[in-house]
Design a protein around this motif. Sequence first.
Motif, PDB file in Angstrom:
ATOM      1  N   ALA A   9      -7.228  10.952   0.927  1.00 38.67           N
ATOM      2  CA  ALA A   9      -7.114   9.997  -0.178  1.00 38.67           C
ATOM      3  C   ALA A   9      -6.808   8.597   0.345  1.00 38.67           C
ATOM      4  O   ALA A   9      -7.357   7.605  -0.132  1.00 38.67           O
ATOM      5  CB  ALA A   9      -6.021  10.447  -1.152  1.00 38.67           C
ATOM      6  N   TYR A  10      -5.920   8.528   1.333  1.00 40.40           N
ATOM      7  CA  TYR A  10      -5.588   7.240   1.937  1.00 40.40           C
ATOM      8  C   TYR A  10      -6.813   6.646   2.635  1.00 40.40           C
ATOM      9  O   TYR A  10      -7.134   5.469   2.462  1.00 40.40           O
ATOM     10  CB  TYR A  10      -4.445   7.422   2.937  1.00 40.40           C
ATOM     11  CG  TYR A  10      -4.054   6.172   3.666  1.00 40.40           C
ATOM     12  CD1 TYR A  10      -3.289   5.189   3.047  1.00 40.40           C
ATOM     13  CD2 TYR A  10      -4.430   5.971   4.994  1.00 40.40           C
ATOM     14  CE1 TYR A  10      -2.906   4.038   3.726  1.00 40.40           C
ATOM     15  CE2 TYR A  10      -4.064   4.823   5.684  1.00 40.40           C
ATOM     16  CZ  TYR A  10      -3.295   3.862   5.047  1.00 40.40           C
ATOM     17  OH  TYR A  10      -2.929   2.719   5.726  1.00 40.40           O
ATOM     18  N   ALA A  11      -7.510   7.459   3.420  1.00 49.02           N
ATOM     19  CA  ALA A  11      -8.701   6.984   4.123  1.00 49.02           C
ATOM     20  C   ALA A  11      -9.740   6.472   3.143  1.00 49.02           C
ATOM     21  O   ALA A  11     -10.356   5.414   3.357  1.00 49.02           O
ATOM     22  CB  ALA A  11      -9.276   8.109   4.982  1.00 49.02           C
ATOM     23  N   ALA A  12      -9.959   7.213   2.063  1.00 46.87           N
ATOM     24  CA  ALA A  12     -10.945   6.797   1.066  1.00 46.87           C
ATOM     25  C   ALA A  12     -10.556   5.467   0.431  1.00 46.87           C
ATOM     26  O   ALA A  12     -11.402   4.588   0.206  1.00 46.87           O
ATOM     27  CB  ALA A  12     -11.089   7.874  -0.006  1.00 46.87           C
ATOM     28  N   SER A  13      -9.270   5.290   0.146  1.00 46.35           N
ATOM     29  CA  SER A  13      -8.824   4.039  -0.481  1.00 46.35           C
ATOM     30  C   SER A  13      -8.984   2.863   0.468  1.00 46.35           C
ATOM     31  O   SER A  13      -9.397   1.773   0.053  1.00 46.35           O
ATOM     32  CB  SER A  13      -7.366   4.164  -0.931  1.00 46.35           C
ATOM     33  OG  SER A  13      -6.463   4.134   0.155  1.00 46.35           O
ATOM     34  N   LYS A  14      -8.680   3.059   1.735  1.00 42.45           N
ATOM     35  CA  LYS A  14      -8.804   1.959   2.690  1.00 42.45           C
ATOM     36  C   LYS A  14     -10.267   1.644   2.989  1.00 42.45           C
ATOM     37  O   LYS A  14     -10.632   0.500   3.260  1.00 42.45           O
ATOM     38  CB  LYS A  14      -8.034   2.282   3.966  1.00 42.45           C
ATOM     39  CG  LYS A  14      -6.522   2.271   3.792  1.00 42.45           C
ATOM     40  CD  LYS A  14      -5.997   0.893   3.373  1.00 42.45           C
ATOM     41  CE  LYS A  14      -4.488   0.853   3.324  1.00 42.45           C
ATOM     42  NZ  LYS A  14      -3.955  -0.493   3.002  1.00 42.45           N
ATOM     43  N   GLY A  55       0.831  -1.206   0.000  1.00 38.53           N
ATOM     44  CA  GLY A  55       0.000   0.000   0.000  1.00 38.53           C
ATOM     45  C   GLY A  55       0.858   1.245   0.000  1.00 38.53           C
ATOM     46  O   GLY A  55       2.071   1.181   0.198  1.00 38.53           O
ATOM     47  N   ARG A  56       0.206   2.375  -0.217  1.00 41.85           N
ATOM     48  CA  ARG A  56       0.932   3.654  -0.188  1.00 41.85           C
ATOM     49  C   ARG A  56       0.001   4.754   0.292  1.00 41.85           C
ATOM     50  O   ARG A  56      -1.232   4.597   0.338  1.00 41.85           O
ATOM     51  CB  ARG A  56       1.485   4.003  -1.564  1.00 41.85           C
ATOM     52  CG  ARG A  56       0.452   4.284  -2.639  1.00 41.85           C
ATOM     53  CD  ARG A  56       1.077   4.936  -3.878  1.00 41.85           C
ATOM     54  NE  ARG A  56       2.173   4.163  -4.437  1.00 41.85           N
ATOM     55  CZ  ARG A  56       2.098   3.440  -5.551  1.00 41.85           C
ATOM     56  NH1 ARG A  56       0.958   3.390  -6.234  1.00 41.85           N
ATOM     57  NH2 ARG A  56       3.141   2.776  -6.007  1.00 41.85           N
ATOM     58  N   THR A  57       0.599   5.869   0.642  1.00 41.37           N
ATOM     59  CA  THR A  57      -0.177   7.036   1.044  1.00 41.37           C
ATOM     60  C   THR A  57       0.545   8.304   0.601  1.00 41.37           C
ATOM     61  O   THR A  57       1.664   8.257   0.089  1.00 41.37           O
ATOM     62  CB  THR A  57      -0.392   7.066   2.577  1.00 41.37           C
ATOM     63  OG1 THR A  57      -1.344   8.089   2.894  1.00 41.37           O
ATOM     64  CG2 THR A  57       0.907   7.348   3.321  1.00 41.37           C
ATOM     65  N   ASP A  87      -3.413   7.560  -7.843  1.00 45.03           N
ATOM     66  CA  ASP A  87      -2.174   6.839  -7.565  1.00 45.03           C
ATOM     67  C   ASP A  87      -2.318   5.941  -6.337  1.00 45.03           C
ATOM     68  O   ASP A  87      -1.917   4.766  -6.348  1.00 45.03           O
ATOM     69  CB  ASP A  87      -1.044   7.853  -7.351  1.00 45.03           C
ATOM     70  CG  ASP A  87       0.294   7.194  -7.117  1.00 45.03           C
ATOM     71  OD1 ASP A  87       0.728   6.402  -7.965  1.00 45.03           O
ATOM     72  OD2 ASP A  87       0.919   7.471  -6.073  1.00 45.03           O
ATOM     73  N   ILE A  88      -2.897   6.475  -5.283  1.00 49.39           N
ATOM     74  CA  ILE A  88      -3.095   5.709  -4.050  1.00 49.39           C
ATOM     75  C   ILE A  88      -4.116   4.597  -4.258  1.00 49.39           C
ATOM     76  O   ILE A  88      -3.932   3.456  -3.815  1.00 49.39           O
ATOM     77  CB  ILE A  88      -3.518   6.655  -2.910  1.00 49.39           C
ATOM     78  CG1 ILE A  88      -2.349   7.579  -2.551  1.00 49.39           C
ATOM     79  CG2 ILE A  88      -3.992   5.882  -1.689  1.00 49.39           C
ATOM     80  CD1 ILE A  88      -2.717   8.731  -1.646  1.00 49.39           C
ATOM     81  N   TYR A  89      -5.197   4.902  -4.948  1.00 50.44           N
ATOM     82  CA  TYR A  89      -6.267   3.931  -5.176  1.00 50.44           C
ATOM     83  C   TYR A  89      -5.777   2.749  -6.016  1.00 50.44           C
ATOM     84  O   TYR A  89      -6.176   1.606  -5.779  1.00 50.44           O
ATOM     85  CB  TYR A  89      -7.435   4.628  -5.878  1.00 50.44           C
ATOM     86  CG  TYR A  89      -8.732   3.858  -5.868  1.00 50.44           C
ATOM     87  CD1 TYR A  89      -9.629   3.981  -4.806  1.00 50.44           C
ATOM     88  CD2 TYR A  89      -9.084   3.015  -6.920  1.00 50.44           C
ATOM     89  CE1 TYR A  89     -10.827   3.289  -4.798  1.00 50.44           C
ATOM     90  CE2 TYR A  89     -10.273   2.321  -6.918  1.00 50.44           C
ATOM     91  CZ  TYR A  89     -11.148   2.460  -5.861  1.00 50.44           C
ATOM     92  OH  TYR A  89     -12.325   1.769  -5.856  1.00 50.44           O
ATOM     93  N   LYS A  90      -4.907   3.020  -6.975  1.00 52.88           N
ATOM     94  CA  LYS A  90      -4.420   1.948  -7.848  1.00 52.88           C
ATOM     95  C   LYS A  90      -3.747   0.840  -7.058  1.00 52.88           C
ATOM     96  O   LYS A  90      -3.965  -0.352  -7.329  1.00 52.88           O
ATOM     97  CB  LYS A  90      -3.439   2.512  -8.880  1.00 52.88           C
ATOM     98  CG  LYS A  90      -4.083   3.195 -10.068  1.00 52.88           C
ATOM     99  CD  LYS A  90      -3.017   3.681 -11.047  1.00 52.88           C
ATOM    100  CE  LYS A  90      -3.626   4.304 -12.287  1.00 52.88           C
ATOM    101  NZ  LYS A  90      -2.585   4.805 -13.213  1.00 52.88           N
TER     102      LYS A  90
END
Length: 261
Positions: A152-157, A87-89, A107-110
Motif C-alpha cells: 500500500a505504501y509503495a503504491a501510494s508513493k 506521510g504514513r505507512t 488511509d495511506i493514499y489520503k
Amino acid sequence: MKGRVAIVTGGGTGIGAAIVRRLAGQGVRCVINYASSRDDAEALAAEVGEGAIAVQADIVDDAACRDLARAATDAFGRIDFLVNNAGRTKFANHEDLEALSAEDFVDIYKLNVIAAFQMIRACAPAMREGDASAVVNIASVAGEFGMGSSAAYAASKGALSTLTLSMARVLAPAIRVNAVAPGYVGTGWFEKRLGAEGFAKLNQRIAASVPMGLATMAEDVAAPVVSLLDPAMRAVTGEILLVDAGSHLDVGLSRRPGKDN
C-alpha cells in the motif's frame, strides 16, 4: 533564497525537521506544519528562528490545507516553496496478501497522495505570484520499484511520483515541481523503537548493503530537497531524484524487492 517563505508539511520531526533547519540556515522563513507533534514543531520554530512559525493542520482535510496556506500568507505575505513531506505507512510483508485491507490503502493514499495534491492546489495561487516558486514532494524508492514497508505504501508513493509529473507539466512555467525519493533514512523513529544500540547496528547493516557504504540520514535527504527548491535550479522540473546511497543499483540483483526495508 533569503527572505523567501516555505511550508514544510510534517515539518516538526525527522526528514521534515532536517529540511526546515537547512532552509532556515539559508534565510528562508518556514511554516512548520504538524498534525499532532506540537511540542516538537514549536521547539523547532524557536530553534531555527528566521521568523519560523508552527501551524497545526491535518492536511488530509482540504479545508485545513487552505487554512495552512492562508496562515502562511497572513504571516509573511507570500509562499515561495512547498515541501510535501507528511506521510504514513503500515508495515506488512508484501508476500502476505491478507495483511492489508482496503481501508489501509485508502488511509495511506489520503495522506501520501491526496493531501499533497490538496496542498499544491491551496498554495498555487500565492506561488504563481512569485518569481521562483517550487514544490518538492517526498516520494520513495518504494514507489519506483514496488518494495518498502508495504504494498500500500509503495503504491501510494508511486502515485505521488506520477502526481509530481502531472503537476510539473500543468504548473509550468510559474511553479517547478520535483520529487526526492529516499530509500532507508535513519531517523529518530527507528532510534526510539530500537534503542541507541539497535539503531547503530541497523545503520551498520544498511551501510554494508549499499554501494556508497553509508546509512542515509535525514540531513542527506534535506540537502537535495533544498537544492531542488533553489531558484538556481530554474531549468529543472518533473524530476524524481533517488536518494538511497545507490541501493537502487542492486534492485533485482542481490535483493528481492519485497524483502527490502
